[in-house]
Design a protein around this motif. Structure first.
Motif, PDB file in Angstrom:
ATOM      1  N   PHE A 133       0.867  -1.186   0.000  1.00 19.69           N
ATOM      2  CA  PHE A 133       0.000   0.000   0.000  1.00 19.69           C
ATOM      3  C   PHE A 133       0.902   1.233   0.000  1.00 19.69           C
ATOM      4  O   PHE A 133       0.965   1.993   0.967  1.00 19.69           O
ATOM      5  N   SER A 134       1.604   1.451  -1.122  1.00 15.86           N
ATOM      6  CA  SER A 134       2.587   2.533  -1.206  1.00 15.86           C
ATOM      7  C   SER A 134       1.944   3.903  -1.359  1.00 15.86           C
ATOM      8  O   SER A 134       2.637   4.921  -1.281  1.00 15.86           O
ATOM      9  N   GLY A 135       0.624   3.955  -1.571  1.00 11.86           N
ATOM     10  CA  GLY A 135      -0.059   5.237  -1.635  1.00 11.86           C
ATOM     11  C   GLY A 135      -0.163   5.906  -0.274  1.00 11.86           C
ATOM     12  O   GLY A 135      -0.362   7.122  -0.185  1.00 11.86           O
ATOM     13  N   LEU A 136       0.000   5.107   0.795  1.00  4.97           N
ATOM     14  CA  LEU A 136      -0.082   5.657   2.145  1.00  4.97           C
ATOM     15  C   LEU A 136       1.233   5.487   2.902  1.00  4.97           C
ATOM     16  O   LEU A 136       1.720   6.425   3.534  1.00  4.97           O
ATOM     17  N   PHE A 137       1.806   4.296   2.831  1.00  6.18           N
ATOM     18  CA  PHE A 137       3.031   4.000   3.578  1.00  6.18           C
ATOM     19  C   PHE A 137       4.243   4.000   2.640  1.00  6.18           C
ATOM     20  O   PHE A 137       4.098   3.839   1.433  1.00  6.18           O
ATOM     21  N   PRO A 138       5.446   4.168   3.184  1.00  3.42           N
ATOM     22  CA  PRO A 138       6.640   4.040   2.343  1.00  3.42           C
ATOM     23  C   PRO A 138       6.668   2.689   1.632  1.00  3.42           C
ATOM     24  O   PRO A 138       6.280   1.666   2.189  1.00  3.42           O
ATOM     25  N   GLU A 139       7.150   2.713   0.410  1.00  2.00           N
ATOM     26  CA  GLU A 139       7.101   1.541  -0.461  1.00  2.00           C
ATOM     27  C   GLU A 139       7.778   0.313   0.147  1.00  2.00           C
ATOM     28  O   GLU A 139       8.881   0.382   0.682  1.00  2.00           O
ATOM     29  N   SER A 140       7.073  -0.836   0.068  1.00  2.00           N
ATOM     30  CA  SER A 140       7.573  -2.140   0.517  1.00  2.00           C
ATOM     31  C   SER A 140       7.952  -2.164   1.991  1.00  2.00           C
ATOM     32  O   SER A 140       8.726  -3.034   2.433  1.00  2.00           O
ATOM     33  N   SER A 141       7.416  -1.237   2.764  1.00  2.00           N
ATOM     34  CA  SER A 141       7.634  -1.266   4.210  1.00  2.00           C
ATOM     35  C   SER A 141       6.759  -2.339   4.843  1.00  2.00           C
ATOM     36  O   SER A 141       5.871  -2.909   4.200  1.00  2.00           O
ATOM     37  N   VAL A 142       7.024  -2.629   6.096  1.00  2.00           N
ATOM     38  CA  VAL A 142       6.226  -3.627   6.814  1.00  2.00           C
ATOM     39  C   VAL A 142       4.751  -3.236   6.793  1.00  2.00           C
ATOM     40  O   VAL A 142       3.870  -4.070   6.542  1.00  2.00           O
ATOM     41  N   TYR A 143       4.469  -1.962   7.043  1.00  2.00           N
ATOM     42  CA  TYR A 143       3.084  -1.493   7.048  1.00  2.00           C
ATOM     43  C   TYR A 143       2.443  -1.634   5.667  1.00  2.00           C
ATOM     44  O   TYR A 143       1.291  -2.055   5.539  1.00  2.00           O
ATOM     45  N   ASN A 163      21.255   1.066   8.981  1.00  2.00           N
ATOM     46  CA  ASN A 163      21.403   2.516   9.107  1.00  2.00           C
ATOM     47  C   ASN A 163      20.375   3.335   8.325  1.00  2.00           C
ATOM     48  O   ASN A 163      20.155   4.510   8.649  1.00  2.00           O
ATOM     49  N   VAL A 164      19.760   2.758   7.315  1.00  2.00           N
ATOM     50  CA  VAL A 164      18.904   3.524   6.405  1.00  2.00           C
ATOM     51  C   VAL A 164      17.433   3.228   6.682  1.00  2.00           C
ATOM     52  O   VAL A 164      17.051   2.080   6.946  1.00  2.00           O
ATOM     53  N   SER A 165      16.623   4.274   6.613  1.00  2.00           N
ATOM     54  CA  SER A 165      15.180   4.129   6.815  1.00  2.00           C
ATOM     55  C   SER A 165      14.425   4.599   5.578  1.00  2.00           C
ATOM     56  O   SER A 165      14.937   5.382   4.766  1.00  2.00           O
ATOM     57  N   LEU A 166      13.193   4.145   5.464  1.00  2.00           N
ATOM     58  CA  LEU A 166      12.360   4.482   4.312  1.00  2.00           C
ATOM     59  C   LEU A 166      11.693   5.840   4.475  1.00  2.00           C
ATOM     60  O   LEU A 166      11.403   6.265   5.604  1.00  2.00           O
ATOM     61  N   VAL A 167      11.434   6.500   3.331  1.00  2.00           N
ATOM     62  CA  VAL A 167      10.631   7.723   3.314  1.00  2.00           C
ATOM     63  C   VAL A 167       9.647   7.610   2.154  1.00  2.00           C
ATOM     64  O   VAL A 167       9.829   6.811   1.227  1.00  2.00           O
ATOM     65  N   GLN A 168       8.597   8.391   2.218  1.00  2.00           N
ATOM     66  CA  GLN A 168       7.600   8.406   1.145  1.00  2.00           C
ATOM     67  C   GLN A 168       8.215   9.069  -0.088  1.00  2.00           C
ATOM     68  O   GLN A 168       8.777  10.160  -0.005  1.00  2.00           O
ATOM     69  N   SER A 169       8.094   8.379  -1.240  1.00  2.00           N
ATOM     70  CA  SER A 169       8.751   8.865  -2.448  1.00  2.00           C
ATOM     71  C   SER A 169       7.942   9.928  -3.188  1.00  2.00           C
ATOM     72  O   SER A 169       8.483  10.611  -4.064  1.00  2.00           O
ATOM     73  N   ILE A 170       6.666  10.098  -2.851  1.00  2.00           N
ATOM     74  CA  ILE A 170       5.821  11.100  -3.507  1.00  2.00           C
ATOM     75  C   ILE A 170       5.619  12.267  -2.535  1.00  2.00           C
ATOM     76  O   ILE A 170       5.027  12.086  -1.460  1.00  2.00           O
ATOM     77  N   PRO A 171       6.099  13.464  -2.868  1.00  2.00           N
ATOM     78  CA  PRO A 171       6.078  14.590  -1.918  1.00  2.00           C
ATOM     79  C   PRO A 171       4.688  14.958  -1.417  1.00  2.00           C
ATOM     80  O   PRO A 171       4.548  15.453  -0.290  1.00  2.00           O
TER      81      PRO A 171
END
Length: 737
Positions: free
Chosen positions: A39-49, A124-132
């Motif tokens: 559900f990359s429209g809400l959560f960062p892509e391919s994250s657990v959520y 060390n790296v965390s996900l962020v939402q790719s669509i501003p």
């Protein structure tokens, strides 16, 4: 006046209506929803959520996609862009590691996975939402997911996209080798790539039955790395692509162009052209927050339906950032008949099945019965007394068979098919005796019976999504009547090629686990265990046993929502328990008569449908009135978020209100018992008895038994004659004296 006219028209036999259209996909089944990065429209892509969404959506079959990137040490991670800084905080964590590489002929600047080991990235790296424009509230909180992490979610379908094989090869990393190693430990259902050379190398390395290869088209003017041709040019040679892939993934504009003013143009012939070649077509670029055309009025569901539910074509799948919306647009509970449209015409007749198909039923059913001479045919009961005119003509053939039912009856297995064909069907009205509600008296004896072979021919010729074959009493017929019901059904299905069916669903239903085991191993068949008694719970050991036996369960309405004194009481745990084990749930049997409905449904069968379909989201409803279900489920009323939704009942709410004001309610009914393992596991099917040999060995005993039965029937008459004779004799003797 409108309602009465509609009801009257429904009962009148008129010209056959055009059946409601089914899916126009290549397979005939519903399109596949492909969740891009979950559900990359809400959560960062391919994250657990984002990945967990596949566990919550039950509307339709869902594919979870991962865009593969390879780290310096050859570990696969899931991120859509070769530049990690577009969807992670790596630029902040390692500000000095900016680099520039040639990626398919373009100089690209950013942070790349090939410069970091997997251990460094994962720690060390965390996900962020790719669509501003999307929420950043989850940014920096979730780690990058490996391919194994995503596959570990165990989605119904796992889709891996490989966009940069050439780039990784230039950096001494082999995607092909990675896939060869990983496919041994994880199932990959689809592999897509925009690089033809990569897919051509994979062609001989993957099992087509297990993994489909899909060629992804990028924007028309982009150059494909292997052929050095623009994707628009490659599109003109689909027949060449068909040699090594089973489908194509294209931007949605390839199918339905949008002009410069953001209005839809005419659709292309791409889907039709690809389907003619046997290629599946998947459309990409769907996102609720990226409006494609003013024609959709900012309604994403309308856009999805434009691609899957128009009169000309349907794509085979949708790649989307908002999988819940696409799933809702596609998914719906199956409408399964109970003896055809048996609320309108006598059950299991040609008229009942024609009515069901015209009403828009997805699945038509045949409860198989056997005649004495081994003809398999469709009828709701082995006892002919309730559903045919057998009572007057064959009353002398009635018998008691406790293995089948507690009451005496005239059973189909005691009559030849020629004898059964002399009977007329009889409309069965479940509430005629108790409440005086008859069903369509004018059609009481209309229609003709159908053999199983005729039923299968009808299903193939008509626009239904599938069939349900219900099997009961197979063990009794094998051991006591010498009738091989399972063998007859298996042969009929095979002769009609339903065992190789790709376009129509085949459901095999039985209350006998040993019967279902006979249909194991045929991919075209989906097995359903019929649990006839109401249950209140399904403990884990029982559910685990069901999982071994069947793909789904058919359970009574009170097993999902308990009922007390005519009111719904509470939702049971059964649905959640079955879903946790990925067991489909079908509820039976739905009827329109208000006396069949708890008070909570306001004497409205549509409100009951809304409760099971929209609120509980069952996989299918089994109904005697498929027209009612079809009208509801194909209307805007099924969407609980819509403006004109039919609201479901809240189980127990009305009972609580009644309890607060009533002086006295009837005694509380004890809860339904839990389902035990012993309730679902049956002994193996007995061998089919050779009746002819057993009859020869016991012929004299059989004749003797018949003589005894005749003597017993004549006994009252003989006694009466004896009394009369004695009376006359005494009278004469007295007069003589």
């Amino acid at each position: 006046m409108v309602n009465s006219s509609l009801a009257r028209n429904q009962l009148q036999q008129s010209e056959p209506q055009a059946p409601i259209k089914q899916w126009l996909t290549l397979s005939g089944g519903p399109p596949l929803v492909i969740a891009r990065g979950g559900f990359s429209g809400l959560f960062p892509e391919s994250s657990v959520y984002a990945n967990d969404i596949v566990k919550q959506l039950n509307h339709t079959k869902m594919a979870l996609s991962c865009n593969l990137q390879l780290t310096k040490d050859g570990i696969g991670i899931c991120l859509s862009d070769v530049r990690l800084d577009s969807s992670t905080n790596i630029g902040t964590v390692f500000p000095n590691d900016l680099n520039t590489y040639n990626v398919n002929g373009q100089q690209v600047k950013g942070w790349f996975a090939v410069d970091f080991t997997s251990d460094v990235i994962l720690k060390n790296v965390s996900l962020v939402q790719s669509i501003p424009t999307r929420t950043n509230v989850f940014d920096g909180r979730l780690p990058v997911s490996t391919v194994k992490d995503v596959a570990g979610v165990k989605p119904p379908v796992f889709w891996l996209n490989v966009q940069y094989d050439v780039f990784y090869t230039e950096h001494n990393l082999s995607v092909s080798m990675y896939l060869e190693n990983e496919r041994r430990v994880m199932g990959i259902d689809y592999i897509s790539s925009p690089e033809l050379g990569f897919l051509m190398r994979l062609r001989g390395k993957v099992n087509k039955a297990e993994t489909k290869l899909v060629f992804e088209f990028l924007d028309p003017d982009v150059v494909e790395p292997t052929t050095k041709q623009k994707y628009s040019a490659i599109l003109n040679n689909l027949s060449a692509i068909k040699l090594f892939v089973s489908g194509i993934l294209v931007p949605k504009e390839y199918i339905w162009p949008v002009d410069a003013n953001k209005y839809l143009g005419k659709p292309t012939t791409l889907v039709a052209d690809a389907h003619k070649l046997g290629l599946e077509v998947y459309a990409s670029g769907f996102a609720n927050d990226m409006p494609g055309s003013y024609n959709y009025s900012y309604d994403p569901t309308t856009e999805y339906l434009q691609f899957i539910d128009n009169p000309e074509f349907s794509v085979d799948g949708l790649l989307t950032d908002f999988s819940p919306t696409a799933s809702t647009a596609i998914g719906k509970a199956l409408i399964i008949t109970h003896n055809g449209a048996s609320g309108v015409f006598p059950g299991c007749t040609d008229l009942a099945y024609e009515q069901a198909a015209n009403d828009g039923a997805d699945i038509i059913d045949c409860s198989v019965q056997m005649s004495k001479d081994g003809v398999a045919f469709c009828l709701g009961s082995a006892d002919l007394t309730r559903v045919t005119t057998a009572m007057p003509a064959f009353m002398s053939r009635s018998s008691s068979v406790p293995e089948v039912q507690k009451d005496r009856g005239i059973f189909s297995f005691d009559l030849t098919w020629s004898e059964i064909k002399t009977l007329m069907p009889q409309m069965e009205s479940p509430f005629d005796q108790t409440a005086g509600f008859q069903r369509n008296p004018e059609a009481k004896n209309k229609g003709k019976f159908m053999t199983l072979v005729e039923f299968l021919d009808f299903a193939r010729a008509n626009a239904v999504s599938g069939i349900l074959i219900n099997i009961e009493n197979a063990a009794y017929l094998a051991s006591n009547k010498g009738l091989d019901m399972v063998g007859s059904i298996t042969k009929a299905l095979s002769d009609a090629t339903f065992d190789q069916q790709l376009t129509q669903l085949v459901l095999i239903q039985s209350d006998d686990s040993s019967v279902l085991s006979k249909f194991q191993g045929v991919p075209a068949y989906k097995r359903l265990l019929h649990i006839s008694k109401p249950i209140g719970d399904a403990p884990e050991p029982t559910v685990n046993e069901i999982k071994k036996l069947a793909d789904g369960v058919v359970i009574a309405r009170p097993s999902l929502i308990s009922v007390e004194n005519g009111f719904t009481k509470a939702q049971t745990k059964v649905l959640d328990e079955m879903r946790a084990a990925k067991i489909s749930v079908y509820v039976y049997v739905l009827r329109n008569e208000f006396v069949a409905l708890p008070f909570d449904y306001f004497a409205d069968p549509t409100r009951e449908l809304a409760t099971y379909v929209a609120a509980l989201e069952v996989d299918g409803v089994i109904t005697e009135f498929p027209g009612t279900a079809s009208k509801y489920m194909r209307s805007p009323c099924v969407d609980l978020n819509g403006e004109i939704a039919v609201l479901p009942a809240e189980p127990g709410a009305l009972l609580k209100q009644a309890s607060s004001v009533a002086l006295a309610l009837p005694p509380v009914i004890p809860p339904n018992p839990p389902l035990q393992v012993a309730d679902v596991v049956d002994p193996p099917l007995p061998a089919v008895t050779n009746i002819s040999s057993s009859t020869a060995s016991s012929g004299s005993a059989h004749v003797y038994l018949q003589l005894l039965q005749v003597a017993w029937q004549l006994l009252p008459t003989l006694v009466c004659l004896a009394v009369i004779t004695a009376s006359n004799f005494l009278s004469s003797y007295s007069s003589g004296c």
